[in-house]
Design a protein around this motif. Structure first.
Motif, PDB file in Angstrom:
ATOM      1  N   ILE A 179      35.413  43.094  38.068  1.00 24.82           N
ATOM      2  CA  ILE A 179      36.978  43.039  37.989  1.00 24.82           C
ATOM      3  C   ILE A 179      37.327  41.533  38.100  1.00 24.82           C
ATOM      4  O   ILE A 179      37.036  40.888  39.260  1.00 24.82           O
ATOM      5  N   ASP A 180      38.307  41.084  37.512  1.00 22.76           N
ATOM      6  CA  ASP A 180      39.248  39.742  37.706  1.00 22.76           C
ATOM      7  C   ASP A 180      40.446  40.000  37.273  1.00 22.76           C
ATOM      8  O   ASP A 180      41.080  40.412  36.111  1.00 22.76           O
ATOM      9  N   LEU A 181      40.992  39.669  38.421  1.00 17.16           N
ATOM     10  CA  LEU A 181      42.480  39.761  38.521  1.00 17.16           C
ATOM     11  C   LEU A 181      43.739  38.548  38.412  1.00 17.16           C
ATOM     12  O   LEU A 181      44.597  38.605  38.933  1.00 17.16           O
ATOM     13  N   HIS A 182      42.995  37.552  37.776  1.00 15.90           N
ATOM     14  CA  HIS A 182      43.817  36.405  37.778  1.00 15.90           C
ATOM     15  C   HIS A 182      43.493  35.382  36.721  1.00 15.90           C
ATOM     16  O   HIS A 182      42.486  35.007  36.893  1.00 15.90           O
ATOM     17  N   CYS A 183      44.229  35.301  35.589  1.00 20.13           N
ATOM     18  CA  CYS A 183      43.710  34.423  34.658  1.00 20.13           C
ATOM     19  C   CYS A 183      44.911  34.108  33.838  1.00 20.13           C
ATOM     20  O   CYS A 183      46.075  34.683  33.707  1.00 20.13           O
ATOM     21  N   HIS A 184      44.829  33.090  32.890  1.00 13.90           N
ATOM     22  CA  HIS A 184      46.042  32.294  32.277  1.00 13.90           C
ATOM     23  C   HIS A 184      45.582  32.224  30.646  1.00 13.90           C
ATOM     24  O   HIS A 184      44.466  31.994  30.467  1.00 13.90           O
ATOM     25  N   SER A 185      46.571  32.383  29.705  1.00 10.88           N
ATOM     26  CA  SER A 185      46.473  32.438  28.433  1.00 10.88           C
ATOM     27  C   SER A 185      47.510  31.469  27.918  1.00 10.88           C
ATOM     28  O   SER A 185      48.147  30.551  28.685  1.00 10.88           O
ATOM     29  N   THR A 186      47.272  31.154  26.534  1.00 11.17           N
ATOM     30  CA  THR A 186      48.155  30.128  26.006  1.00 11.17           C
ATOM     31  C   THR A 186      49.450  30.187  26.092  1.00 11.17           C
ATOM     32  O   THR A 186      50.516  29.468  25.840  1.00 11.17           O
TER      33      THR A 186
ATOM     34  N   VAL B 126      33.139  41.417  32.038  1.00 13.51           N
ATOM     35  CA  VAL B 126      34.482  41.971  32.917  1.00 13.51           C
ATOM     36  C   VAL B 126      34.984  43.483  32.149  1.00 13.51           C
ATOM     37  O   VAL B 126      34.940  43.546  31.018  1.00 13.51           O
ATOM     38  N   ASN B 127      34.880  44.410  33.192  1.00 11.70           N
ATOM     39  CA  ASN B 127      35.537  45.505  32.637  1.00 11.70           C
ATOM     40  C   ASN B 127      37.094  45.826  33.123  1.00 11.70           C
ATOM     41  O   ASN B 127      37.830  46.822  32.664  1.00 11.70           O
ATOM     42  N   VAL B 128      37.795  45.120  34.088  1.00 10.16           N
ATOM     43  CA  VAL B 128      39.009  45.155  34.451  1.00 10.16           C
ATOM     44  C   VAL B 128      39.636  44.137  34.414  1.00 10.16           C
ATOM     45  O   VAL B 128      39.176  43.017  35.392  1.00 10.16           O
TER      46      VAL B 128
ATOM     47  N   LEU C  70      35.238  33.514  33.946  1.00  6.09           N
ATOM     48  CA  LEU C  70      35.855  34.712  33.954  1.00  6.09           C
ATOM     49  C   LEU C  70      34.712  35.859  34.563  1.00  6.09           C
ATOM     50  O   LEU C  70      33.694  35.771  34.114  1.00  6.09           O
ATOM     51  N   GLY C  71      35.201  36.579  35.465  1.00  3.72           N
ATOM     52  CA  GLY C  71      33.988  37.768  35.653  1.00  3.72           C
ATOM     53  C   GLY C  71      32.953  37.149  36.504  1.00  3.72           C
ATOM     54  O   GLY C  71      31.785  37.946  37.039  1.00  3.72           O
ATOM     55  N   GLN C  72      32.852  36.352  37.173  1.00  4.91           N
ATOM     56  CA  GLN C  72      31.952  35.268  37.857  1.00  4.91           C
ATOM     57  C   GLN C  72      32.084  35.220  39.274  1.00  4.91           C
ATOM     58  O   GLN C  72      31.875  34.065  39.845  1.00  4.91           O
TER      59      GLN C  72
ATOM     60  N   PRO D  29      39.910  46.929  48.723  1.00  4.45           N
ATOM     61  CA  PRO D  29      40.340  46.201  47.312  1.00  4.45           C
ATOM     62  C   PRO D  29      41.605  46.696  46.879  1.00  4.45           C
ATOM     63  O   PRO D  29      41.981  47.985  47.299  1.00  4.45           O
ATOM     64  N   ILE D  30      42.347  45.940  46.338  1.00  6.67           N
ATOM     65  CA  ILE D  30      43.581  46.312  45.960  1.00  6.67           C
ATOM     66  C   ILE D  30      43.534  47.657  44.717  1.00  6.67           C
ATOM     67  O   ILE D  30      44.527  48.273  44.625  1.00  6.67           O
ATOM     68  N   TRP D  31      42.478  47.694  44.065  1.00  7.13           N
ATOM     69  CA  TRP D  31      42.239  48.700  43.207  1.00  7.13           C
ATOM     70  C   TRP D  31      41.744  49.900  43.788  1.00  7.13           C
ATOM     71  O   TRP D  31      41.337  50.916  42.863  1.00  7.13           O
ATOM     72  N   HIS D  32      41.666  50.011  44.916  1.00  9.72           N
ATOM     73  CA  HIS D  32      40.884  51.367  45.844  1.00  9.72           C
ATOM     74  C   HIS D  32      41.577  52.620  45.084  1.00  9.72           C
ATOM     75  O   HIS D  32      40.830  53.652  45.070  1.00  9.72           O
ATOM     76  N   ASN D  33      42.955  52.594  44.892  1.00 12.59           N
ATOM     77  CA  ASN D  33      43.410  53.901  44.323  1.00 12.59           C
ATOM     78  C   ASN D  33      43.890  54.014  42.874  1.00 12.59           C
ATOM     79  O   ASN D  33      45.010  54.505  42.534  1.00 12.59           O
ATOM     80  N   TRP D  34      43.352  52.881  42.227  1.00 15.45           N
ATOM     81  CA  TRP D  34      44.048  52.953  40.891  1.00 15.45           C
ATOM     82  C   TRP D  34      43.593  53.832  39.913  1.00 15.45           C
ATOM     83  O   TRP D  34      43.937  53.887  38.656  1.00 15.45           O
TER      84      TRP D  34
END
Ligand code: AMP
Ligand code: MN
Ligand code: MN
Ligand code: MN
Length: 280
Positions: free
Chosen positions: A4-11, A31-33, A258-260, A270-275
């Protein structure tokens, strides 16, 4: 195993890869999420979602919102937001308009220092509707003012340096309200980076939680291993959920790929515990 990787930026903001390329890169990295969290802009999410479907990645709608709180700039990440929620869209549009004004002020500062045409130069590095300091940084590196992005920031673009222009961003209340109102969860990005004293940090955590904020980013390239432990402790103590993200901006410009990411410390929720993440 979830990656899980919950922070990244695009163009769309100041990343180097388009939303689709970013998602492809995430897939290569296992990465799967993935949350795409462009600064003050959500327009990359539609393209990212199409690529994510192709790559069997669960895409989380995100944004990293610029905030001024007690005279400091903070970044608040919204996760699982609805990008079409009008107050959020309008709020982000007004932050982006403020960025244009700040960019003009940065260019005026640099001009006084003898660096010409930096506004036009910075805009040549933008691809979306957003201008930021990173675009100035790339221009200044191109012109040879420093050897890389990190040193150009240090020399020119931070408080006290020739190309710094102070700016008023959204309020903490606004950012958290837009995120919550759109159905999302608000997270304080890279909390160690603000170098808050004990009392100020305490005030921030309480105010953030009282406004309805729910998470702290624990794993971040901005954090040392001691800071990871410290903020994990704060999260547990304050009943805040833990998030993690590479803050990836593109090849050659990021500390973490990403994902490392290292795992969350034991005891964090984890914030995703109930996702209800669907394993694909
Ligand atoms: P802005 O929101 O336009 O003020 O720019 C903030 C962005 O600049 C961050 O998201 C980073 O991408 C980048 N940045 C800020 N400080 C540094 C630094 N010291 N070194 C490299 N990049 C930085
Ligand atoms: Mn950035
Ligand atoms: Mn940030
Ligand atoms: Mn970021």
């Amino acid at each position: 195993m979830l990656n899980i990787d919950l922070h990244c930026h695009s163009t769309v903001s100041d990343g180097l890869l388009t939303p689709a390329r970013l998602v492809e890169h995430a897939a290569l990295r296992g990465v799967n999420v993935l949350a795409l969290t462009d600064h003050d802009d959500v327009t990359g999410l539609a393209e990212a979602r199409i690529a994510a479907r192709e790559k069997n990645i669960t895409l989380i709608n995100g944004a990293e919102i610029s905030v001024t709180w007690q005279g400091r700039t903070l970044h608040i990440i919204g996760l699982r937001i609805n990008p079409e929620y009008p107050p959020l869209e309008q709020g982000l549009a007004s932050i982006r308009a403020g960025r244009e004004e700040r960019a003009r002020n940065i260019a005026i500062q640099l001009e006084r220092y003898g660096i010409h045409d930096s506004l036009e130069g910075a805009y040549t590095y933008t691809e979306g509707q957003l201008i930021g300091r990173t675009h100035f940084a790339r221009f200044l590196v191109e012109k040879g003012y420093a050897k890389d992005i990190r040193s150009v920031f240090k020399k020119y673009l931070v408080k006290g340096k020739p190309g710094y222009a102070p700016h008023q961003w959204a309020t903490l209340n606004d950012a958290v309200s837009w995120i919550r109102g759109s159905g999302g969860q608000a997270v304080i990005a890279h909390p160690a980076r603000y170098q808050l004293g004990k009392n100020v940090l305490e005030a921030l955590l309480h105010e953030f939680r009282d406004l309805g904020g729910v998470g702290l980013e624990i794993i971040s390239p901005s954090h040392t291993s001691d800071q990871i432990k410290l903020f994990a402790h704060h999260a547990q103590r304050m009943n805040l959920l833990a998030s993690c993200g590479s803050d990836y901006h593109g090849p050659g410009e990021s500390y973490f790929d990403l994902g490392q990411l290292p795992p969350l410390p034991a005891g964090c929720i984890p914030i995703w515990h109930n996702w209800n993440i669907e394993q694909k």
